[in-house]
Design a protein around this motif. Structure first.
Motif, PDB file in Angstrom:
ATOM      1  N   GLY A 184       0.827  -1.196   0.000  1.00 25.25           N
ATOM      2  CA  GLY A 184       0.000   0.000   0.000  1.00 25.25           C
ATOM      3  C   GLY A 184       0.865   1.251   0.000  1.00 25.25           C
ATOM      4  N   VAL A 185       0.218   2.412  -0.067  1.00 24.50           N
ATOM      5  CA  VAL A 185       0.925   3.692  -0.044  1.00 24.50           C
ATOM      6  C   VAL A 185       0.201   4.633   0.909  1.00 24.50           C
ATOM      7  CG1 VAL A 185       1.717   5.675  -1.384  1.00 24.50           C
ATOM      8  CG2 VAL A 185       1.668   3.409  -2.442  1.00 24.50           C
ATOM      9  N   GLU A 186       0.924   5.166   1.889  1.00 23.32           N
ATOM     10  CA  GLU A 186       0.363   6.177   2.780  1.00 23.32           C
ATOM     11  C   GLU A 186       0.397   7.531   2.077  1.00 23.32           C
ATOM     12  OE1 GLU A 186       2.516   6.223   6.400  1.00 23.32           O
ATOM     13  OE2 GLU A 186       1.848   4.230   7.049  1.00 23.32           O
ATOM     14  N   LEU A 187      -0.720   8.249   2.127  1.00 19.45           N
ATOM     15  CA  LEU A 187      -0.825   9.558   1.500  1.00 19.45           C
ATOM     16  C   LEU A 187      -1.074  10.631   2.554  1.00 19.45           C
ATOM     17  CD1 LEU A 187      -3.159   8.715  -1.536  1.00 19.45           C
ATOM     18  CD2 LEU A 187      -0.670   8.997  -1.581  1.00 19.45           C
ATOM     19  N   ALA A 188      -0.520  11.799   2.326  1.00 20.43           N
ATOM     20  CA  ALA A 188      -0.765  12.933   3.213  1.00 20.43           C
ATOM     21  C   ALA A 188      -0.870  14.199   2.382  1.00 20.43           C
ATOM     22  CB  ALA A 188       0.344  13.072   4.251  1.00 20.43           C
ATOM     23  N   ALA A 189      -1.847  15.039   2.724  1.00 21.54           N
ATOM     24  CA  ALA A 189      -2.005  16.344   2.089  1.00 21.54           C
ATOM     25  C   ALA A 189      -1.545  17.408   3.074  1.00 21.54           C
ATOM     26  CB  ALA A 189      -3.463  16.574   1.697  1.00 21.54           C
ATOM     27  N   LEU A 190      -0.683  18.324   2.614  1.00 17.52           N
ATOM     28  CA  LEU A 190      -0.141  19.376   3.471  1.00 17.52           C
ATOM     29  C   LEU A 190      -0.436  20.743   2.872  1.00 17.52           C
ATOM     30  CD1 LEU A 190       1.779  16.746   3.868  1.00 17.52           C
ATOM     31  CD2 LEU A 190       3.372  18.365   4.904  1.00 17.52           C
ATOM     32  N   ALA A 191      -0.657  21.713   3.742  1.00 17.05           N
ATOM     33  CA  ALA A 191      -0.820  23.104   3.341  1.00 17.05           C
ATOM     34  C   ALA A 191       0.127  23.938   4.187  1.00 17.05           C
ATOM     35  CB  ALA A 191      -2.265  23.564   3.535  1.00 17.05           C
ATOM     36  N   ASP A 192       1.064  24.610   3.536  1.00 16.33           N
ATOM     37  CA  ASP A 192       2.097  25.385   4.229  1.00 16.33           C
ATOM     38  C   ASP A 192       2.810  24.546   5.286  1.00 16.33           C
ATOM     39  OD1 ASP A 192       1.587  27.612   2.691  1.00 16.33           O
ATOM     40  OD2 ASP A 192       0.167  28.478   4.121  1.00 16.33           O
ATOM     41  N   GLY A 193       3.075  23.281   4.949  1.00 20.98           N
ATOM     42  CA  GLY A 193       3.835  22.401   5.825  1.00 20.98           C
ATOM     43  C   GLY A 193       3.039  21.708   6.903  1.00 20.98           C
ATOM     44  N   VAL A 194       1.745  21.968   6.994  1.00 21.71           N
ATOM     45  CA  VAL A 194       0.892  21.369   8.023  1.00 21.71           C
ATOM     46  C   VAL A 194      -0.004  20.310   7.383  1.00 21.71           C
ATOM     47  CG1 VAL A 194      -0.894  21.795   9.752  1.00 21.71           C
ATOM     48  CG2 VAL A 194       0.913  23.494   9.366  1.00 21.71           C
ATOM     49  N   VAL A 195      -0.047  19.122   7.984  1.00 24.33           N
ATOM     50  CA  VAL A 195      -0.890  18.048   7.463  1.00 24.33           C
ATOM     51  C   VAL A 195      -2.358  18.413   7.632  1.00 24.33           C
ATOM     52  CG1 VAL A 195      -1.553  15.630   7.705  1.00 24.33           C
ATOM     53  CG2 VAL A 195       0.853  16.284   7.926  1.00 24.33           C
ATOM     54  N   VAL A 196      -3.107  18.376   6.523  1.00 24.78           N
ATOM     55  CA  VAL A 196      -4.533  18.702   6.566  1.00 24.78           C
ATOM     56  C   VAL A 196      -5.407  17.502   6.216  1.00 24.78           C
ATOM     57  CG1 VAL A 196      -4.204  21.160   6.117  1.00 24.78           C
ATOM     58  CG2 VAL A 196      -4.414  19.569   4.188  1.00 24.78           C
ATOM     59  N   GLY A 197      -4.781  16.388   5.854  1.00 28.50           N
ATOM     60  CA  GLY A 197      -5.550  15.188   5.547  1.00 28.50           C
ATOM     61  C   GLY A 197      -4.630  14.026   5.232  1.00 28.50           C
ATOM     62  N   THR A 198      -5.109  12.816   5.505  1.00 24.53           N
ATOM     63  CA  THR A 198      -4.330  11.613   5.218  1.00 24.53           C
ATOM     64  C   THR A 198      -5.226  10.583   4.541  1.00 24.53           C
ATOM     65  OG1 THR A 198      -4.787  10.656   7.399  1.00 24.53           O
ATOM     66  CG2 THR A 198      -2.765  11.962   7.163  1.00 24.53           C
ATOM     67  N   GLY A 199      -4.599   9.651   3.858  1.00 28.56           N
ATOM     68  CA  GLY A 199      -5.323   8.582   3.195  1.00 28.56           C
ATOM     69  C   GLY A 199      -4.375   7.444   2.885  1.00 28.56           C
ATOM     70  N   ARG A 200      -4.888   6.456   2.177  1.00 29.68           N
ATOM     71  CA  ARG A 200      -4.065   5.284   1.868  1.00 29.68           C
ATOM     72  C   ARG A 200      -4.502   4.667   0.544  1.00 29.68           C
ATOM     73  NH1 ARG A 200      -4.331  -0.239   2.208  1.00 29.68           N
ATOM     74  NH2 ARG A 200      -2.335  -1.299   2.613  1.00 29.68           N
ATOM     75  N   LEU A 201      -3.519   4.356  -0.297  1.00 27.09           N
ATOM     76  CA  LEU A 201      -3.778   3.554  -1.482  1.00 27.09           C
ATOM     77  C   LEU A 201      -3.718   2.087  -1.077  1.00 27.09           C
ATOM     78  CD1 LEU A 201      -1.626   5.143  -4.342  1.00 27.09           C
ATOM     79  CD2 LEU A 201      -4.053   5.471  -3.884  1.00 27.09           C
ATOM     80  N   PRO A 202      -4.696   1.282  -1.463  1.00 22.30           N
ATOM     81  CA  PRO A 202      -4.674  -0.134  -1.099  1.00 22.30           C
ATOM     82  C   PRO A 202      -3.798  -0.975  -2.020  1.00 22.30           C
ATOM     83  CG  PRO A 202      -6.672   0.356  -2.298  1.00 22.30           C
ATOM     84  CD  PRO A 202      -5.951   1.666  -2.134  1.00 22.30           C
ATOM     85  N   HIS A 203      -3.018  -0.319  -2.859  1.00 20.72           N
ATOM     86  CA  HIS A 203      -2.151  -1.017  -3.803  1.00 20.72           C
ATOM     87  C   HIS A 203      -0.858  -0.227  -3.948  1.00 20.72           C
ATOM     88  CE1 HIS A 203      -3.237   2.148  -6.636  1.00 20.72           C
ATOM     89  NE2 HIS A 203      -4.503   1.906  -6.340  1.00 20.72           N
TER      90      HIS A 203
END
Length: 268
Positions: A184-203
């Motif tokens: 899998g792949v861990e995903l993170a969305a950042l705005a100005d260096g601050v994490v604003v959301g996370t997710g995961r690819l199942p592949h």
């Protein structure tokens, strides 16, 4: 032309009616000067002309070594351009610029995608920040319906989306991808260096989206054929995108080239 459908292109087989066997292909005759969209088949109206053109096509195919016809995997492999990809670990694009996949970083070992904005985001900003690939497989980063969305389409069937509220006032946006041990792949969305959301690819993240370098990377706008549903790829980013940086954090090397070529053909 015929109604032959590429045997390897998954989305084409599902969306377009046609033949997948050269022996049963139906030949069409179009007037390309007056019917650019090829809507009117003139084959029944001019059968002798169609027969002559088909015979001429087969004669030229024989003369140029095209026969026997095949669009299978093993007949395509010898025509791939290798070494591929180029081994780039970082690419920087301005709005409207494009780079083909053989010159983009391979992101399967981890990546950071950064959008540097020339003006802070506002609530009604919309459009495409970046896109790579199309409906057969790829990823897109866009703002739609007051959400900042990062979507990945894998083999045109499995779509994963990380969506967050538009981070109003941000001037730097990032998507981080970190591979997991279980593919899998861990995903993170950042705005100005601050994490604003996370997710995961199942592949896993493919090292190659396509085997023919057609999955180009674009900044600030997309191609007419979208990566997935839910956005208009022709709508450019309405804010001020100064530059897009795509970097392969884990290095550019492909750990298993055979595996990545297999994935690329599955995306077809």
């Amino acid at each position: 032309m015929t109604n032959h459908i590429n045997q390897l292109t998954h989305a084409e087989r599902d969306l377009i009616a046609g033949s997948s066997d050269f022996a049963t292909d139906h030949w069409h005759l179009f007037d390309s000067r007056n019917d650019l969209a090829e809507n009117h088949d003139l084959g029944e109206q001019y059968p002798e002309m169609l027969e002559q053109l088909v015979a001429r096509w087969h004669a030229e195919a024989e003369r140029n070594g095209v026969l026997p016809l095949s669009d299978g995997v093993f007949d395509r492999l010898p025509h791939l351009f290798l070494p591929w990809p180029s081994g780039a670990s970082r690419v920087e694009l301005r709005p409207g610029e494009r780079v083909f996949e053989d010159n983009t970083p391979t992101l399967c070992n981890g990546f950071t995608i950064t959008a540097h904005l020339g003006a802070p985001l506002v609530a009604n900003d919309c459009g495409v920040l970046a896109e790579q690939g199309d409906y057969n497989g790829g990823w897109v980063w866009h703002l739609t319906e007051s959400r900042l969305r990062f979507a990945v389409s894998f083999v045109s069937e499995f779509v994963t989306e990380l969506a967050v509220a538009v981070p109003v006032g941000a001037s730097t946006l990032q998507i981080l991808g970190r591979p997991e041990a279980n593919d899998g792949v861990e995903l993170a969305a950042l705005a100005d260096g601050v994490v604003v959301g996370t997710g995961r690819l199942p592949h896993e993240w493919p090292g190659l989206w396509t085997p023919n370098s057609s999955a180009s990377l674009l900044a600030g706008v997309g191609r007419p054929l979208p990566v997935c549903d839910g956005y208009d790829p022709t709508v450019p980013f309405s804010g001020v995108l100064e530059r897009l940086v795509v970097a392969a954090d884990g290095g550019a090397a492909l750990a298993d080239l055979t595996r990545q070529v297999e994935i690329a053909f599955r995306n077809q």
